[in-house]
Design an enzyme around this catalytic site. Structure first.
Site, PDB file in Angstrom:
ATOM      1  N   ASP A  68       7.638   1.314  -5.614  1.00  0.00           N
ATOM      2  CA  ASP A  68       9.047   1.661  -5.383  1.00  0.00           C
ATOM      3  C   ASP A  68       9.910   1.253  -6.569  1.00  0.00           C
ATOM      4  OD1 ASP A  68       8.618   2.831  -2.960  1.00  0.00           O
ATOM      5  OD2 ASP A  68       9.143   1.072  -1.774  1.00  0.00           O
ATOM      6  N   ARG A 114      -1.736   1.744   1.043  1.00  0.00           N
ATOM      7  CA  ARG A 114      -2.009   0.807   2.142  1.00  0.00           C
ATOM      8  C   ARG A 114      -1.377   1.355   3.400  1.00  0.00           C
ATOM      9  NH1 ARG A 114      -0.714  -5.355   0.957  1.00  0.00           N
ATOM     10  NH2 ARG A 114       1.394  -4.579   1.201  1.00  0.00           N
ATOM     11  N   ASP A 166       7.922  -4.385  -4.039  1.00  0.00           N
ATOM     12  CA  ASP A 166       7.028  -3.222  -3.996  1.00  0.00           C
ATOM     13  C   ASP A 166       6.965  -2.589  -5.384  1.00  0.00           C
ATOM     14  OD1 ASP A 166       6.101  -0.949  -1.565  1.00  0.00           O
ATOM     15  OD2 ASP A 166       6.122  -0.429  -3.703  1.00  0.00           O
ATOM     16  N   THR A 184      -2.206  -0.851   9.548  1.00  0.00           N
ATOM     17  CA  THR A 184      -3.463  -1.608   9.448  1.00  0.00           C
ATOM     18  C   THR A 184      -3.537  -2.434   8.163  1.00  0.00           C
ATOM     19  OG1 THR A 184      -4.586   0.159   8.256  1.00  0.00           O
ATOM     20  CG2 THR A 184      -4.655   0.248  10.664  1.00  0.00           C
TER      21      THR A 184
HETATM   22  C1  PRP Z   1       0.315  -1.472  -3.790  1.00  0.00           C
HETATM   23  C2  PRP Z   1      -0.236  -1.945  -5.114  1.00  0.00           C
HETATM   24  C3  PRP Z   1      -1.712  -2.025  -4.830  1.00  0.00           C
HETATM   25  C4  PRP Z   1      -1.757  -2.447  -3.400  1.00  0.00           C
HETATM   26  C5  PRP Z   1      -2.068  -3.903  -3.334  1.00  0.00           C
HETATM   27  O1  PRP Z   1       0.155  -0.114  -3.646  1.00  0.00           O
HETATM   28  O2  PRP Z   1       0.088  -1.125  -6.182  1.00  0.00           O
HETATM   29  O3  PRP Z   1      -2.389  -0.806  -5.024  1.00  0.00           O
HETATM   30  O4  PRP Z   1      -0.443  -2.215  -2.856  1.00  0.00           O
HETATM   31  O5  PRP Z   1      -2.215  -4.314  -2.033  1.00  0.00           O
HETATM   32  P1  PRP Z   1      -3.614  -4.796  -1.427  1.00  0.00           P
HETATM   33  O6  PRP Z   1      -4.205  -5.732  -2.433  1.00  0.00           O
HETATM   34  O7  PRP Z   1      -3.214  -5.505  -0.168  1.00  0.00           O
HETATM   35  O8  PRP Z   1      -4.445  -3.587  -1.181  1.00  0.00           O
HETATM   36  P2  PRP Z   1       0.746   0.658  -2.367  1.00  0.00           P
HETATM   37  O9  PRP Z   1      -0.284   0.730  -1.302  1.00  0.00           O
HETATM   38  O10 PRP Z   1       2.066   0.048  -2.007  1.00  0.00           O
HETATM   39  O11 PRP Z   1       0.901   2.127  -2.891  1.00  0.00           O
HETATM   40  P3  PRP Z   1       1.821   2.712  -4.083  1.00  0.00           P
HETATM   41  O12 PRP Z   1       1.270   2.174  -5.375  1.00  0.00           O
HETATM   42  O13 PRP Z   1       1.655   4.165  -3.925  1.00  0.00           O
HETATM   43  O14 PRP Z   1       3.241   2.259  -3.851  1.00  0.00           O
HETATM   44  N1  URA Z   2       2.018  -4.081  -3.001  1.00  0.00           N
HETATM   45  C1  URA Z   2       3.163  -4.301  -3.679  1.00  0.00           C
HETATM   46  O1  URA Z   2       3.708  -3.382  -4.298  1.00  0.00           O
HETATM   47  N2  URA Z   2       3.688  -5.529  -3.676  1.00  0.00           N
HETATM   48  C2  URA Z   2       3.110  -6.553  -3.011  1.00  0.00           C
HETATM   49  O2  URA Z   2       3.647  -7.679  -3.041  1.00  0.00           O
HETATM   50  C3  URA Z   2       1.930  -6.316  -2.303  1.00  0.00           C
HETATM   51  C4  URA Z   2       1.405  -5.058  -2.318  1.00  0.00           C
END
Ligand code: PRP
Ligand code: URA
Length: 209
Positions: free
Chosen positions: A203, A104, A200, A108
C-alpha cells in the site's frame, strides 16, 4: 541451518528510518526502498565467485577479475517485491526477472498464489527472492517452494524487515536458503503485521490506501 545476514550498514539504517516513518510519502518511500535494495545487493553478492581474465589497459596487458559462476535471476514476490527490483538491477543489469504473485488471505493469513512467470533456465541460475517484508514467513516459504518445484536449487532471500517468526519459519522449511535482512524487528501484532515495522509495504509503495 541457513545463515541470517543482518545488513546494518549505517546508510541502510539511515534510509530505513525514513522508510519506516509514517509521514514519508509514496514517492520518497519508493525511492528509498529501491536505494536500500541496491545497497543490500552489494552484500548479497559478496560470495559470488571470480575468475581471472587478461585485458589490456592503456599501459600494458594485465590479469584481472570478472564475476564467473551462475547467472542471476531476481524474483520479486508481487506486489511489494516489485519495489526492490530496480535497485537490484542497478548492480546486476543482466539478471533475468521472474515474478511470483502471492497475497495473504486476510482471514487465514495464508499465502494464495495468483501469478507465476519465471525464466526457463531457473535451475541454472542463482536466484534472489525479494520482498520488503518477512512477517509470518508464509509468503516466502511458499515462494521458495514454487521455485524449488520448478527446478531451482540455489536460492537466497532478501527482505528489508523481518520478524523473528518469519525467519524461524523459513529456516525450518528451507534450511538451504540464506536470509539477508536490513532489520530484525520485535514481533508480529494480532494481524500479523511486523512491530514496529513500516506498515503495509504494498500500500505504501503503490498508494493504495
Ligand atoms: C506482504 C509482503 C509479503 C507478505 C509478508 O504482501 O509484501 O509478501 O505480506 O507476510 P507473511 O510473511 O506473513 O507472508 P501482501 O500479502 O500484503 O501483498 P501485497 O504485496 O500485494 O500488498
Ligand atoms: N506485510 C506488510 O506489508 N507489512 C507487514 O508488517 C506484514 C506483512
Amino acid at each position: 541451518m541457513s545463515t541470517v545476514h543482518l545488513l546494518d550498514h549505517p546508510l541502510i539504517q539511515h534510509k530505513l528510518t525514513y522508510i519506516r516513518n509514517k509521514n514519508t510519502g509514496s514517492k520518497d518511500f519508493r525511492e528509498l526502498v529501491e536505494e536500500v535494495a541496491m545497497l543490500m545487493t552489494y552484500e548479497v553478492t559478496r560470495d559470488f565467485p571470480l575468475k581471472e581474465v587478461e585485458i589490456e589497459t592503456p599501459i600494458q596487458k594485465t590479469m584481472t577479475k570478472v564475476i564467473s559462476g551462475k547467472k542471476v535471476g531476481v524474483v520479486p514476490i508481487l506486489r511489494a517485491g516489485l519495489g526492490m527490483v530496480n535497485g537490484v538491477l542497478k548492480l546486476i543489469p543482466a539478471a533475468k526477472v521472474g515474478h511470483v504473485g502471492l497475497y495473504r488471505d486476510p482471514e487465514t493469513l495464508l499465502p494464495v498464489e495468483y501469478y507465476c512467470k519465471l525464466p526457463a533456465d531457473i535451475h541454472e541460475r542463482e536466484l534472489i527472492i525479494i520482498d520488503p517484508m518477512l512477517a509470518t514467513g508464509g509468503s516466502a516459504v511458499a515462494a521458495i517452494e514454487f521455485l524449488k518445484q520448478r527446478g531451482a536449487s540455489n536460492i537466497k532471500l532478501m527482505c528489508l524487515i523481518a520478524a523473528p517468526e518469519g525467519i524461524k519459519a523459513v529456516q525450518e522449511s528451507h534450511s538451504d536458503v540464506d536470509i539477508y535482512v536490513a532489520a530484525i524487528d520485535e514481533k508480529l501484532n494480532d494481524h500479523a503485521y511486523i512491530v514496529p515495522g513500516l506498515g503495509d509495504a504494498g500500500d505504501r509503495l503503490f498508494g493504495t490506501k
